[in-house]
Design an enzyme around this catalytic site. Structure first.
Site, PDB file in Angstrom:
ATOM      1  N   SER A  78       0.804  -1.226   0.000  1.00  0.00           N
ATOM      2  CA  SER A  78       0.000   0.000   0.000  1.00  0.00           C
ATOM      3  C   SER A  78       0.841   1.281   0.000  1.00  0.00           C
ATOM      4  O   SER A  78       0.490   2.232  -0.705  1.00  0.00           O
ATOM      5  CB  SER A  78      -0.962   0.007   1.189  1.00  0.00           C
ATOM      6  OG  SER A  78      -1.978  -0.962   1.001  1.00  0.00           O
ATOM      7  N   LYS A 101      -9.237  -4.317  12.012  1.00  0.00           N
ATOM      8  CA  LYS A 101     -10.417  -3.800  11.307  1.00  0.00           C
ATOM      9  C   LYS A 101     -11.660  -3.738  12.191  1.00  0.00           C
ATOM     10  O   LYS A 101     -12.499  -2.854  12.021  1.00  0.00           O
ATOM     11  CB  LYS A 101     -10.696  -4.652  10.070  1.00  0.00           C
ATOM     12  CG  LYS A 101      -9.666  -4.492   8.969  1.00  0.00           C
ATOM     13  CD  LYS A 101     -10.090  -5.237   7.711  1.00  0.00           C
ATOM     14  CE  LYS A 101      -9.082  -5.032   6.592  1.00  0.00           C
ATOM     15  NZ  LYS A 101      -9.532  -5.651   5.324  1.00  0.00           N
ATOM     16  N   ASP A 115     -13.652  -2.351   1.227  1.00  0.00           N
ATOM     17  CA  ASP A 115     -13.292  -3.705   0.770  1.00  0.00           C
ATOM     18  C   ASP A 115     -14.340  -4.293  -0.165  1.00  0.00           C
ATOM     19  O   ASP A 115     -14.008  -4.857  -1.212  1.00  0.00           O
ATOM     20  CB  ASP A 115     -13.110  -4.634   1.976  1.00  0.00           C
ATOM     21  CG  ASP A 115     -11.759  -4.476   2.642  1.00  0.00           C
ATOM     22  OD1 ASP A 115     -10.810  -4.033   1.962  1.00  0.00           O
ATOM     23  OD2 ASP A 115     -11.643  -4.794   3.840  1.00  0.00           O
ATOM     24  N   GLY A 119     -14.849 -15.198   7.902  1.00  0.00           N
ATOM     25  CA  GLY A 119     -14.232 -14.144   8.694  1.00  0.00           C
ATOM     26  C   GLY A 119     -14.601 -12.752   8.206  1.00  0.00           C
ATOM     27  O   GLY A 119     -15.599 -12.558   7.489  1.00  0.00           O
ATOM     28  N   ASN A 161     -17.646 -23.082   5.983  1.00  0.00           N
ATOM     29  CA  ASN A 161     -16.548 -22.696   6.861  1.00  0.00           C
ATOM     30  C   ASN A 161     -16.199 -23.869   7.760  1.00  0.00           C
ATOM     31  O   ASN A 161     -17.066 -24.671   8.136  1.00  0.00           O
ATOM     32  CB  ASN A 161     -16.941 -21.494   7.727  1.00  0.00           C
ATOM     33  CG  ASN A 161     -15.751 -20.927   8.483  1.00  0.00           C
ATOM     34  OD1 ASN A 161     -14.809 -20.419   7.886  1.00  0.00           O
ATOM     35  ND2 ASN A 161     -15.789 -21.016   9.807  1.00  0.00           N
ATOM     36  N   ARG A 162     -14.918 -23.981   8.085  1.00  0.00           N
ATOM     37  CA  ARG A 162     -14.469 -25.085   8.931  1.00  0.00           C
ATOM     38  C   ARG A 162     -15.220 -25.110  10.260  1.00  0.00           C
ATOM     39  O   ARG A 162     -15.535 -26.173  10.794  1.00  0.00           O
ATOM     40  CB  ARG A 162     -12.958 -24.960   9.181  1.00  0.00           C
ATOM     41  CG  ARG A 162     -12.363 -26.124   9.941  1.00  0.00           C
ATOM     42  CD  ARG A 162     -10.894 -25.890  10.190  1.00  0.00           C
ATOM     43  NE  ARG A 162     -10.146 -25.845   8.948  1.00  0.00           N
ATOM     44  CZ  ARG A 162      -9.691 -26.925   8.318  1.00  0.00           C
ATOM     45  NH1 ARG A 162      -9.952 -28.121   8.789  1.00  0.00           N
ATOM     46  NH2 ARG A 162      -9.002 -26.807   7.201  1.00  0.00           N
ATOM     47  N   THR A 163     -15.516 -23.928  10.826  1.00  0.00           N
ATOM     48  CA  THR A 163     -16.291 -23.830  12.059  1.00  0.00           C
ATOM     49  C   THR A 163     -17.737 -23.490  11.700  1.00  0.00           C
ATOM     50  O   THR A 163     -18.029 -22.352  11.303  1.00  0.00           O
ATOM     51  CB  THR A 163     -15.720 -22.753  12.994  1.00  0.00           C
ATOM     52  OG1 THR A 163     -14.333 -23.005  13.206  1.00  0.00           O
ATOM     53  CG2 THR A 163     -16.457 -22.729  14.322  1.00  0.00           C
TER      54      THR A 163
END
Length: 536
Positions: A23, A72, A108, A135, A157-159
């Site tokens: 950046s 963030k 984003d 996430g 998602n894994r979780t």
């Protein structure tokens, strides 16, 4: 860019770590291009000190800041106000000073949509998207897709609990508010359908089969901070689990990875092999940074300048260690010509032709050896010599293009232009990379299409043959068979093309060889010796 003085406005990057962020060079190049008295500085802020850093940002009258991992979400309580976009996402990536107030934005999601459209023409309206991961980045991407009118968003998602939580957030967003520049819905409808699927191959395969877009929002495949000098992709925790989801999947979609370092991630390589149009994460970085630039300055960002600077910085970051830098330094010093956008479109079509196969005395190679580089670098001659030394078949993509078209390359340019040639080249590469155990010489511009780079890297080792502008002019005959040099000033065009392509060559290279003042035989011996220990 003018010298620092008492009127210089400072913009910061708050993150941990930030030592290899692209950046600062990207934003400072934009400030310089527009003659602005701004500087962008990276501030490494440990997680426990984000509150103090935000107080310092306010006390020192910084013009604003970007916010990256891991701050963030944790910076939110220290800001005076959040935009509706940042509130919906629950995270901030850009802070703008308004008097003594600090306003939190999130660029984003819009950056993702803009980069996706630039790379592939994709419009989310009425489409189905699969998000791998749940996430903060998945939240930004999911919110952007819902707002852009996606019909459904499928999350894995894994979780499982995190996937369900993200699904609840997206379901609560209500009817879409289509971002500027995207297709408006004929009539505002209900929010997108959102559901989750288990993080296991069968369920993911079924979801991907329905999808128009698949996005990897996990860090699987991201290179470790301590390994930034290596060009190879370094596995991280979870990468094996991610790739285990995708064996032999047929993608009928666009596949996007939010990771930009390395440019060709394991996920994208697998997706490209499965037929997807692959889009890397550098474009999102550039577009979200451009949106932040406009928030700080009120001016339209110089996108091409920012993209070029980001590519150069990333190329420096991922260049293989121990390489000679004189050639690269000479080329990057050339100022002519802007770099292409961070991602290119490609149709991903399969071309059935392939070179005849013969078995090396060493057995069947598990990978291809790919020679890349600019015109005049000797890819064809050296490739043939290397193939002979290794006992492998040799293929030249330019020759295969001509064989497929039934006409020579200048005629292809005359009838279909460079885009037509690049489309045919992409089909040839897609076909050749379905096989292993070949030495492949590519055209000088082949890697400009990221789809080609992903396919070539997925099953091969890439060797870049370096050549300087003077040597190119000396070696290349201006006989009308080089359409890109059919200009009044070929030398200037060579310099312009080299400046455009050099970062791309470096980004994708496993080995770089300077060809100046060396015989083809000597170079071939070096390359073959290096490759012999890696191809079997």
């Amino acid at each position: 860019m003018q010298d620092l003085d008492a009127r210089t406005r400072i913009v910061g990057l708050l993150g941990w770590p930030v030592g290899h962020s692209v950046s600062p060079p990207m934003q400072n190049a934009a400030f310089k291009a527009l003659g602005l008295n701004y500087r962008y500085v990276a501030f490494p802020v440990p997680p426990s000190r984000i509150g103090e850093a935000t107080i310092g940002l306010r006390a020192l009258s910084l013009a604003g800041a970007n916010v990256t991992i891991p701050h963030k979400e944790s910076i939110v309580p220290y800001l005076d106000e959040l935009t509706s976009e940042a509130q919906a996402i629950g995270a901030v990536n850009t802070v703008v000073r308004d008097g003594n107030r600090l306003i939190g934005h999130n660029t984003d999601g819009r950056g993702f949509l803009l980069s996706l459209r630039a790379a592939s023409g994709f419009d989310p309206l009425g489409k189905t998207a699969v998000l791998i991961g749940a996430g903060g980045s998945a939240r930004a991407v999911g919110a952007a897709l819902v707002n852009a009118g996606a019909a459904r968003v499928i999350i894995t998602n894994r979780t499982p609990g995190r996937a369900e939580l993200l699904a609840d957030v997206l379901k609560a967003m209500g009817p879409p508010v289509v971002p500027s520049g995207f297709t408006p819905s004929p009539a505002p409808g209900p929010a997108a359908e959102v559901w989750t699927v288990p993080f296991e191959p069968h369920a993911v395969a079924e979801a991907v089969a329905r999808a128009d877009l698949v996005v990897n929002c996990t860090p699987a495949g991201l290179r470790r901070e301590e390994d930034v000098s290596r060009v190879q992709m370094v596995p991280r925790t979870g990468e094996g689990g991610l790739l285990a989801l995708l064996p032999d999947l047929e993608f009928r979609s666009v596949a996007c990875d939010l990771i930009f370092n390395p440019p060709a991630t394991p996920f994208l390589a697998r997706a490209a092999q499965g037929g997807a149009l692959a889009v890397g994460g550098l474009g999102m970085l550039v577009y979200q940074g451009a949106l932040a630039f406009k928030l700080w300055t009120g001016l339209e960002p110089p996108l091409e300048v920012m993209s070029a600077a980001a590519r150069r910085a990333l190329a420096q970051d991922v260049a293989p260690s121990g390489l000679e830098s004189s050639w690269a330094g000479a080329i990057t010093g050339i100022t002519g010509g802007a770099l292409p956008p961070s991602a290119r479109t490609a149709d991903g079509a399969f071309f059935p032709g392939a070179a005849p196969r013969r078995v090396s005395p060493r057995g069947i190679s598990t990978r291809n050896l790919v020679l890349t580089g600019f015109m005049g670098s000797g890819k064809t001659l050296i490739g043939k010599l290397v193939a002979d030394r290794l006992g492998l078949p040799f293929v030249d993509t330019d020759i295969e293009v001509e064989r497929t078209a039934g006409i020579e390359i200048p005629e292809i340019f005359a009838s279909a232009g460079e885009p037509g040639f690049r489309d045919l080249e992409a089909k040839v590469i897609a076909g050749l990379t379905t096989r292993r155990g070949q030495v492949i010489a590519t055209g000088g511009g082949a890697l400009l299409r990221e789809q080609n780079a992903f396919l070539l890297r997925a099953g091969g080792l890439l060797v870049t043959l370096m050549v300087d502008p003077a040597t190119v002019l000396e070696r290349v005959k201006l006989d009308g068979k080089r359409p890109l040099l059919a200009v009044p000033n070929p030398e200037a065009r060579i310099r312009e093309l080299l400046a455009e392509r050099e970062p791309v060559y470096r980004l994708n290279a496993d080995m770089i060889v300077d060809t100046r003042d060396r015989t083809p035989e000597d170079i071939a011996t070096e390359v073959a010796g290096w490759a012999a220990a890696r191809l079997w």
